[in-house]
Design a protein around this motif. Structure first.
Motif, PDB file in Angstrom:
ATOM      1  N   TYR A 125       0.828  -1.208   0.000  1.00  0.00           N
ATOM      2  CA  TYR A 125       0.000   0.000   0.000  1.00  0.00           C
ATOM      3  C   TYR A 125       0.868   1.267   0.000  1.00  0.00           C
ATOM      4  O   TYR A 125       0.616   2.200  -0.763  1.00  0.00           O
ATOM      5  N   TRP A 139       2.408   1.717  -3.370  1.00  0.00           N
ATOM      6  CA  TRP A 139       1.415   2.216  -4.311  1.00  0.00           C
ATOM      7  C   TRP A 139       1.195   3.712  -4.119  1.00  0.00           C
ATOM      8  O   TRP A 139       1.126   4.466  -5.098  1.00  0.00           O
ATOM      9  N   LYS A 140       1.082   4.160  -2.866  1.00  0.00           N
ATOM     10  CA  LYS A 140       0.891   5.589  -2.601  1.00  0.00           C
ATOM     11  C   LYS A 140       2.087   6.398  -3.106  1.00  0.00           C
ATOM     12  O   LYS A 140       1.903   7.471  -3.680  1.00  0.00           O
ATOM     13  N   PHE A 181       4.199   5.526  -5.546  1.00  0.00           N
ATOM     14  CA  PHE A 181       4.182   5.491  -7.011  1.00  0.00           C
ATOM     15  C   PHE A 181       3.139   6.449  -7.581  1.00  0.00           C
ATOM     16  O   PHE A 181       3.417   7.204  -8.519  1.00  0.00           O
ATOM     17  N   MET A 182       1.938   6.429  -7.017  1.00  0.00           N
ATOM     18  CA  MET A 182       0.881   7.292  -7.528  1.00  0.00           C
ATOM     19  C   MET A 182       1.185   8.769  -7.280  1.00  0.00           C
ATOM     20  O   MET A 182       0.862   9.614  -8.111  1.00  0.00           O
ATOM     21  N   PHE A 183       1.819   9.105  -6.176  1.00  0.00           N
ATOM     22  CA  PHE A 183       2.206  10.493  -5.909  1.00  0.00           C
ATOM     23  C   PHE A 183       3.184  10.972  -6.982  1.00  0.00           C
ATOM     24  O   PHE A 183       3.034  12.060  -7.523  1.00  0.00           O
ATOM     25  N   ARG A 184       4.166  10.130  -7.286  1.00  0.00           N
ATOM     26  CA  ARG A 184       5.137  10.499  -8.314  1.00  0.00           C
ATOM     27  C   ARG A 184       4.471  10.626  -9.670  1.00  0.00           C
ATOM     28  O   ARG A 184       4.770  11.545 -10.432  1.00  0.00           O
ATOM     29  N   ALA A 185       3.565   9.712  -9.987  1.00  0.00           N
ATOM     30  CA  ALA A 185       2.899   9.749 -11.292  1.00  0.00           C
ATOM     31  C   ALA A 185       1.997  10.981 -11.417  1.00  0.00           C
ATOM     32  O   ALA A 185       1.990  11.642 -12.464  1.00  0.00           O
ATOM     33  N   ARG A 186       1.235  11.293 -10.374  1.00  0.00           N
ATOM     34  CA  ARG A 186       0.339  12.458 -10.414  1.00  0.00           C
ATOM     35  C   ARG A 186       1.100  13.764 -10.558  1.00  0.00           C
ATOM     36  O   ARG A 186       0.595  14.701 -11.165  1.00  0.00           O
TER      37      ARG A 186
END
Length: 64
Positions: free
Chosen positions: A48, A51-52, A54-59
């Protein structure tokens, strides 16, 4: 002292990455100690946090 948004996002991403890596390290210790009841939830929690991160970097458009 003012910092740019990019610098703040990179700093935040680094913190999230460190927390995720530490969680995976703790999970590895549980696994090495053969504590089956603790390493499974640890892996879920570490996943988890990863994932958080990775998604922070992607956003925020931060490259790897």
């Amino acid at each position: 002292m003012t910092t740019s948004l990019i610098e703040r996002n990179k700093s935040e991403a680094k913190k999230k990455g460190v927390f995720a890596a530490a969680a995976w390290g703790g999970t590895a210790l549980f696994f090495a100690a053969s504590v089956p009841l603790l390493w499974v939830p640890g892996a879920v929690g570490a996943g988890y946090l990863t994932w958080k991160w990775f998604m922070f970097r992607a956003r925020n458009g931060i490259r790897f």
